[in-house]
Design a protein around this motif. Sequence first.
Motif, PDB file in Angstrom:
ATOM      1  N   ALA A 227      28.968  49.558  26.121  1.00  0.00           N
ATOM      2  CA  ALA A 227      28.615  50.164  27.400  1.00  0.00           C
ATOM      3  C   ALA A 227      29.807  50.075  28.340  1.00  0.00           C
ATOM      4  O   ALA A 227      30.599  49.130  28.266  1.00  0.00           O
ATOM      5  CB  ALA A 227      27.410  49.466  28.013  1.00  0.00           C
ATOM      6  N   SER A 228      29.936  51.079  29.204  1.00  0.00           N
ATOM      7  CA  SER A 228      31.036  51.068  30.168  1.00  0.00           C
ATOM      8  C   SER A 228      30.600  51.772  31.446  1.00  0.00           C
ATOM      9  O   SER A 228      29.711  52.630  31.439  1.00  0.00           O
ATOM     10  CB  SER A 228      32.274  51.770  29.582  1.00  0.00           C
ATOM     11  N   ASP A 229      31.223  51.376  32.546  1.00  0.00           N
ATOM     12  CA  ASP A 229      30.966  52.009  33.841  1.00  0.00           C
ATOM     13  C   ASP A 229      32.120  51.670  34.772  1.00  0.00           C
ATOM     14  O   ASP A 229      32.696  50.577  34.682  1.00  0.00           O
ATOM     15  CB  ASP A 229      29.645  51.524  34.440  1.00  0.00           C
ATOM     16  N   ASP A 230      32.461  52.601  35.660  1.00  0.00           N
ATOM     17  CA  ASP A 230      33.595  52.373  36.549  1.00  0.00           C
ATOM     18  C   ASP A 230      33.340  51.266  37.556  1.00  0.00           C
ATOM     19  O   ASP A 230      34.273  50.707  38.136  1.00  0.00           O
ATOM     20  CB  ASP A 230      33.987  53.669  37.268  1.00  0.00           C
ATOM     21  N   ASN A 231      32.052  50.923  37.779  1.00  0.00           N
ATOM     22  CA  ASN A 231      31.730  49.831  38.694  1.00  0.00           C
ATOM     23  C   ASN A 231      31.310  48.564  37.954  1.00  0.00           C
ATOM     24  O   ASN A 231      30.848  47.611  38.573  1.00  0.00           O
ATOM     25  CB  ASN A 231      30.599  50.255  39.642  1.00  0.00           C
ATOM     26  N   GLY A 232      31.469  48.564  36.637  1.00  0.00           N
ATOM     27  CA  GLY A 232      31.095  47.399  35.856  1.00  0.00           C
ATOM     28  C   GLY A 232      29.697  47.515  35.286  1.00  0.00           C
ATOM     29  O   GLY A 232      28.848  48.232  35.798  1.00  0.00           O
ATOM     30  N   VAL A 233      29.445  46.813  34.183  1.00  0.00           N
ATOM     31  CA  VAL A 233      28.144  46.827  33.515  1.00  0.00           C
ATOM     32  C   VAL A 233      27.471  45.477  33.731  1.00  0.00           C
ATOM     33  O   VAL A 233      28.051  44.431  33.422  1.00  0.00           O
ATOM     34  CB  VAL A 233      28.299  47.106  32.007  1.00  0.00           C
ATOM     35  N   THR A 234      26.265  45.499  34.273  1.00  0.00           N
ATOM     36  CA  THR A 234      25.508  44.270  34.496  1.00  0.00           C
ATOM     37  C   THR A 234      24.738  43.864  33.253  1.00  0.00           C
ATOM     38  O   THR A 234      24.718  42.694  32.861  1.00  0.00           O
ATOM     39  CB  THR A 234      24.539  44.439  35.673  1.00  0.00           C
ATOM     40  N   LYS A 235      24.080  44.838  32.632  1.00  0.00           N
ATOM     41  CA  LYS A 235      23.287  44.526  31.451  1.00  0.00           C
ATOM     42  C   LYS A 235      23.005  45.804  30.676  1.00  0.00           C
ATOM     43  O   LYS A 235      23.157  46.912  31.188  1.00  0.00           O
ATOM     44  CB  LYS A 235      21.961  43.852  31.834  1.00  0.00           C
ATOM     45  N   VAL A 236      22.587  45.628  29.426  1.00  0.00           N
ATOM     46  CA  VAL A 236      22.114  46.725  28.586  1.00  0.00           C
ATOM     47  C   VAL A 236      20.719  46.360  28.104  1.00  0.00           C
ATOM     48  O   VAL A 236      20.508  45.265  27.563  1.00  0.00           O
ATOM     49  CB  VAL A 236      23.046  46.961  27.378  1.00  0.00           C
ATOM     50  N   ASP A 237      19.758  47.259  28.341  1.00  0.00           N
ATOM     51  CA  ASP A 237      18.396  47.061  27.855  1.00  0.00           C
ATOM     52  C   ASP A 237      18.195  47.848  26.564  1.00  0.00           C
ATOM     53  O   ASP A 237      18.598  49.015  26.469  1.00  0.00           O
ATOM     54  CB  ASP A 237      17.362  47.549  28.883  1.00  0.00           C
ATOM     55  N   PHE A 238      17.578  47.227  25.579  1.00  0.00           N
ATOM     56  CA  PHE A 238      17.231  47.896  24.333  1.00  0.00           C
ATOM     57  C   PHE A 238      15.733  48.186  24.352  1.00  0.00           C
ATOM     58  O   PHE A 238      14.926  47.272  24.569  1.00  0.00           O
ATOM     59  CB  PHE A 238      17.579  47.005  23.131  1.00  0.00           C
ATOM     60  N   LYS A 239      15.381  49.448  24.112  1.00  0.00           N
ATOM     61  CA  LYS A 239      13.979  49.842  24.184  1.00  0.00           C
ATOM     62  C   LYS A 239      13.549  50.564  22.911  1.00  0.00           C
ATOM     63  O   LYS A 239      14.331  51.301  22.321  1.00  0.00           O
ATOM     64  CB  LYS A 239      13.733  50.748  25.391  1.00  0.00           C
ATOM     65  N   ILE A 240      12.309  50.337  22.527  1.00  0.00           N
ATOM     66  CA  ILE A 240      11.676  51.070  21.424  1.00  0.00           C
ATOM     67  C   ILE A 240      10.423  51.708  21.974  1.00  0.00           C
ATOM     68  O   ILE A 240       9.530  51.008  22.479  1.00  0.00           O
ATOM     69  CB  ILE A 240      11.337  50.143  20.233  1.00  0.00           C
ATOM     70  N   ASN A 241      10.369  53.047  21.903  1.00  0.00           N
ATOM     71  CA  ASN A 241       9.219  53.784  22.441  1.00  0.00           C
ATOM     72  C   ASN A 241       8.925  53.411  23.885  1.00  0.00           C
ATOM     73  O   ASN A 241       7.767  53.298  24.292  1.00  0.00           O
ATOM     74  CB  ASN A 241       7.984  53.569  21.570  1.00  0.00           C
ATOM     75  N   GLY A 242       9.980  53.202  24.655  1.00  0.00           N
ATOM     76  CA  GLY A 242       9.806  52.925  26.068  1.00  0.00           C
ATOM     77  C   GLY A 242       9.605  51.471  26.430  1.00  0.00           C
ATOM     78  O   GLY A 242       9.630  51.102  27.604  1.00  0.00           O
ATOM     79  N   SER A 243       9.400  50.613  25.449  1.00  0.00           N
ATOM     80  CA  SER A 243       9.185  49.177  25.702  1.00  0.00           C
ATOM     81  C   SER A 243      10.460  48.391  25.447  1.00  0.00           C
ATOM     82  O   SER A 243      11.091  48.554  24.400  1.00  0.00           O
ATOM     83  CB  SER A 243       8.054  48.652  24.812  1.00  0.00           C
ATOM     84  N   THR A 244      10.855  47.553  26.396  1.00  0.00           N
ATOM     85  CA  THR A 244      12.058  46.758  26.252  1.00  0.00           C
ATOM     86  C   THR A 244      11.848  45.654  25.224  1.00  0.00           C
ATOM     87  O   THR A 244      10.893  44.883  25.296  1.00  0.00           O
ATOM     88  CB  THR A 244      12.449  46.125  27.597  1.00  0.00           C
ATOM     89  N   VAL A 245      12.744  45.604  24.239  1.00  0.00           N
ATOM     90  CA  VAL A 245      12.646  44.600  23.180  1.00  0.00           C
ATOM     91  C   VAL A 245      13.786  43.584  23.266  1.00  0.00           C
ATOM     92  O   VAL A 245      13.768  42.571  22.560  1.00  0.00           O
ATOM     93  CB  VAL A 245      12.630  45.252  21.780  1.00  0.00           C
ATOM     94  N   GLY A 246      14.753  43.844  24.129  1.00  0.00           N
ATOM     95  CA  GLY A 246      15.846  42.896  24.268  1.00  0.00           C
ATOM     96  C   GLY A 246      16.783  43.318  25.363  1.00  0.00           C
ATOM     97  O   GLY A 246      16.837  44.496  25.750  1.00  0.00           O
ATOM     98  N   THR A 247      17.522  42.370  25.921  1.00  0.00           N
ATOM     99  CA  THR A 247      18.480  42.613  26.987  1.00  0.00           C
ATOM    100  C   THR A 247      19.743  41.814  26.722  1.00  0.00           C
ATOM    101  O   THR A 247      19.672  40.633  26.352  1.00  0.00           O
ATOM    102  CB  THR A 247      17.910  42.232  28.357  1.00  0.00           C
ATOM    103  N   ASP A 248      20.891  42.451  26.872  1.00  0.00           N
ATOM    104  CA  ASP A 248      22.161  41.767  26.714  1.00  0.00           C
ATOM    105  C   ASP A 248      22.924  41.874  28.040  1.00  0.00           C
ATOM    106  O   ASP A 248      23.166  42.968  28.531  1.00  0.00           O
ATOM    107  CB  ASP A 248      22.959  42.417  25.584  1.00  0.00           C
ATOM    108  N   THR A 249      23.291  40.746  28.602  1.00  0.00           N
ATOM    109  CA  THR A 249      24.047  40.733  29.857  1.00  0.00           C
ATOM    110  C   THR A 249      25.529  40.513  29.627  1.00  0.00           C
ATOM    111  O   THR A 249      26.271  40.303  30.578  1.00  0.00           O
ATOM    112  CB  THR A 249      23.519  39.621  30.778  1.00  0.00           C
TER     113      THR A 249
END
Length: 249
Positions: A227-249
Amino acid sequence: AGQGEASWIADGIRFAADNGADVINMSLGGPSISQTILDALIYAHGKGVVIVAAAGNANSGSVYYPAAHDQYVIAVGATRYDEARAPYSNYGSALDFVAPGGDATVDQNGDGYFDGIPQVTFDQSNPAIFAIHFYQGTSMATPHVAALAAMIIGKGIAAGPTAVENVLTATSDNLGAAGWDQYFGNGIINAGRALGQPATDTPPTAALTAPANGVTVNGTVTISATASDDNGVTKVDFKINGSTVGTDT
């Protein structure tokens, strides 16, 4: 009934700030400072939330609180159809902008209705009944500014309280004395001009790196992403069918 506790408002501000709000509209106010509300405003402002509040309807030379907390809040006064200051609208050193708030004593546009701001809301005598009502006030003007702030953020033109207010200031139509004045602030907002500004914020990107696209998997699966962003990345959420199954900060 238009009454409540300062702590309720403060709780709402904090809840919004903690749950991803970019903009808070506050069509409320009074002449007294609440430290409880101010602490919540400071908290939300610190998290990058644009806070917009009504200047008040007492035709007073002082903007009401919380709008008067100029360091943290955009204060909005009201204009009539002819863009004159609405006769009830508060003014003063903390005023930032004006927007249509209506004047239910006149019909300046000749449409057969008093010049209130039409809105779908509940009947004051029965909160279970919703209909179109015409109201006037800085509470009606404030959502115009909050909505424009949200669109400025949504189009990537600016983000955060200072940058968004700078765009509003640079694109507003001056009314009254040249530049800022106590009756109109920096002027009446101009949505067309504001949204015509070039985008300055690059949207974030994210892509799965594992498992590969189209691969059949079973058992315990490790999911990886970049993941990348010009203002920095806080976290990435992983979702299956709309439900979050994990988060990486």
